[in-house]
Design a protein around this motif. Sequence first.
Motif, PDB file in Angstrom:
ATOM      1  N   CYS A 177       0.835  -1.132  -0.002  1.00 12.33           N
ATOM      2  CA  CYS A 177      -0.157  -0.170   0.050  1.00 12.33           C
ATOM      3  C   CYS A 177       0.865   1.175  -0.061  1.00 12.33           C
ATOM      4  CB  CYS A 177      -0.819  -0.053   1.223  1.00 12.33           C
ATOM      5  SG  CYS A 177      -2.150  -1.292   1.272  1.00 12.33           S
ATOM      6  N   ASP A 178       0.621   2.076  -1.049  1.00 16.41           N
ATOM      7  CA  ASP A 178       1.528   3.460  -0.945  1.00 16.41           C
ATOM      8  C   ASP A 178       0.570   4.436  -0.246  1.00 16.41           C
ATOM      9  OD1 ASP A 178      -0.558   3.334  -3.107  1.00 16.41           O
ATOM     10  OD2 ASP A 178       0.655   4.921  -4.083  1.00 16.41           O
ATOM     11  N   VAL A 179      -0.385   4.476   0.304  1.00 17.19           N
ATOM     12  CA  VAL A 179      -1.454   5.201   0.819  1.00 17.19           C
ATOM     13  C   VAL A 179      -2.049   4.813   2.336  1.00 17.19           C
ATOM     14  CG1 VAL A 179      -3.110   7.031   0.722  1.00 17.19           C
ATOM     15  CG2 VAL A 179      -1.717   6.539  -1.246  1.00 17.19           C
ATOM     16  N   ILE A 180      -1.969   5.608   3.253  1.00 17.64           N
ATOM     17  CA  ILE A 180      -2.566   5.149   4.442  1.00 17.64           C
ATOM     18  C   ILE A 180      -3.545   6.153   4.568  1.00 17.64           C
ATOM     19  CG2 ILE A 180      -2.443   4.607   6.880  1.00 17.64           C
ATOM     20  CD1 ILE A 180       0.402   3.829   6.423  1.00 17.64           C
ATOM     21  N   LEU A 181      -4.988   5.675   4.717  1.00 14.27           N
ATOM     22  CA  LEU A 181      -6.117   6.557   5.276  1.00 14.27           C
ATOM     23  C   LEU A 181      -6.546   6.717   6.763  1.00 14.27           C
ATOM     24  CD1 LEU A 181      -8.594   8.332   4.899  1.00 14.27           C
ATOM     25  CD2 LEU A 181      -9.876   6.360   4.063  1.00 14.27           C
ATOM     26  N   ASN A 201     -10.562  15.543  10.473  1.00 10.29           N
ATOM     27  CA  ASN A 201     -10.608  15.362   9.212  1.00 10.29           C
ATOM     28  C   ASN A 201     -10.099  14.099   8.722  1.00 10.29           C
ATOM     29  OD1 ASN A 201     -10.416  18.260   9.430  1.00 10.29           O
ATOM     30  ND2 ASN A 201     -11.068  18.347   7.571  1.00 10.29           N
ATOM     31  N   PRO A 202     -10.487  13.393   7.511  1.00 12.54           N
ATOM     32  CA  PRO A 202     -10.001  12.245   7.067  1.00 12.54           C
ATOM     33  C   PRO A 202      -8.530  12.860   6.521  1.00 12.54           C
ATOM     34  CG  PRO A 202     -12.203  12.438   6.089  1.00 12.54           C
ATOM     35  CD  PRO A 202     -11.746  13.803   7.191  1.00 12.54           C
ATOM     36  N   ALA A 203      -7.533  11.956   6.633  1.00 12.02           N
ATOM     37  CA  ALA A 203      -6.351  12.251   6.304  1.00 12.02           C
ATOM     38  C   ALA A 203      -5.765  11.080   5.444  1.00 12.02           C
ATOM     39  CB  ALA A 203      -5.281  12.695   7.283  1.00 12.02           C
ATOM     40  N   PHE A 204      -5.218  11.372   4.120  1.00 12.12           N
ATOM     41  CA  PHE A 204      -4.514  10.391   3.377  1.00 12.12           C
ATOM     42  C   PHE A 204      -2.943  10.674   3.422  1.00 12.12           C
ATOM     43  CE2 PHE A 204      -8.484  11.052   1.601  1.00 12.12           C
ATOM     44  CZ  PHE A 204      -8.991   9.710   0.920  1.00 12.12           C
ATOM     45  N   VAL A 205      -2.337   9.648   3.945  1.00 12.68           N
ATOM     46  CA  VAL A 205      -0.822   9.851   4.251  1.00 12.68           C
ATOM     47  C   VAL A 205      -0.116   8.979   2.957  1.00 12.68           C
ATOM     48  CG1 VAL A 205       1.140   9.536   5.560  1.00 12.68           C
ATOM     49  CG2 VAL A 205      -1.008  10.377   6.669  1.00 12.68           C
ATOM     50  N   VAL A 206       0.250   9.807   1.983  1.00 12.39           N
ATOM     51  CA  VAL A 206       1.030   9.117   1.116  1.00 12.39           C
ATOM     52  C   VAL A 206       2.496   8.692   1.434  1.00 12.39           C
ATOM     53  CG1 VAL A 206       1.782   9.436  -1.350  1.00 12.39           C
ATOM     54  CG2 VAL A 206      -0.247  10.420  -0.492  1.00 12.39           C
ATOM     55  N   ARG A 207       2.799   7.608   1.235  1.00  6.92           N
ATOM     56  CA  ARG A 207       4.160   6.946   1.740  1.00  6.92           C
ATOM     57  C   ARG A 207       5.295   7.458   0.974  1.00  6.92           C
ATOM     58  NH1 ARG A 207       4.516   1.361   2.022  1.00  6.92           N
ATOM     59  NH2 ARG A 207       6.064   1.826   3.834  1.00  6.92           N
TER      60      ARG A 207
END
Length: 236
Positions: free
Chosen positions: A96-100, A225-231
């Motif tokens: 996974c390259d993004v963690i929500l 807020n929802p946050a998408f962390v791009v690895r």
Amino acid sequence: MSHRVLVPLELPDADSVPAALAKSITSMEVVLLGHYGLPEQTPPSAARDQFGDDARAELTTLAESFEDAEASVTTRVVFGKARDKTINRVAVEEECDVILTSGDADEITQVLVPIRGERNFDRILSFSEELLTATEATVTLFHMGEDSDQIPGEEILSDATDQLIQAGIDSDRITQRLSEDDDTTQTIIDLAESFDALILGETEPSLRDQILGNVPAQVTIDTDNPAFVVRDAEEA
């Protein structure tokens, strides 16, 4: 670039992911991770035997919001004590390259994207473009104003804007914001109140981050807020 998003949820009795948030990533592959936290004295094997069926059933129910939005979903339950380490490990194992980090979201119409510098730049913008295409939201590209990687903040924002436009995002949907406040984390948290979601880049921590805490981690803790962390591309 095809993105694969890890969505960690804390079992038991996890909150469901809002439908608007699930719908925003239907074009991507989703891995729904149910982390079942355990007391120090409880062996994971014993917990799996006792609670495994219930945990898997709960996660299957939680996956319905993604399935209803016709997303591709994989579910995985992990029993353990170290939540953050588990999330990082599963992100690597599942590629996974993004963690929500889920949060309150009735709709996704305004997205905030803080950009620090060149590191992870293309991956952040690639994910931003896909999310913006799915939601038709507007986006604010934000930079703190200090030079990063010897590149002026204005140039970083200009390059980011050009890249989104080249990917098909209308320029009318893109706003730039440059700030010179000293407290990066608090500035982002304060700004986040006016947005529906954040896209944060995981970057190699500076000395300041190592002392005071990593910015994405602090922001996801201190905002609803929802946050998408791009690895980081070098770590993912």
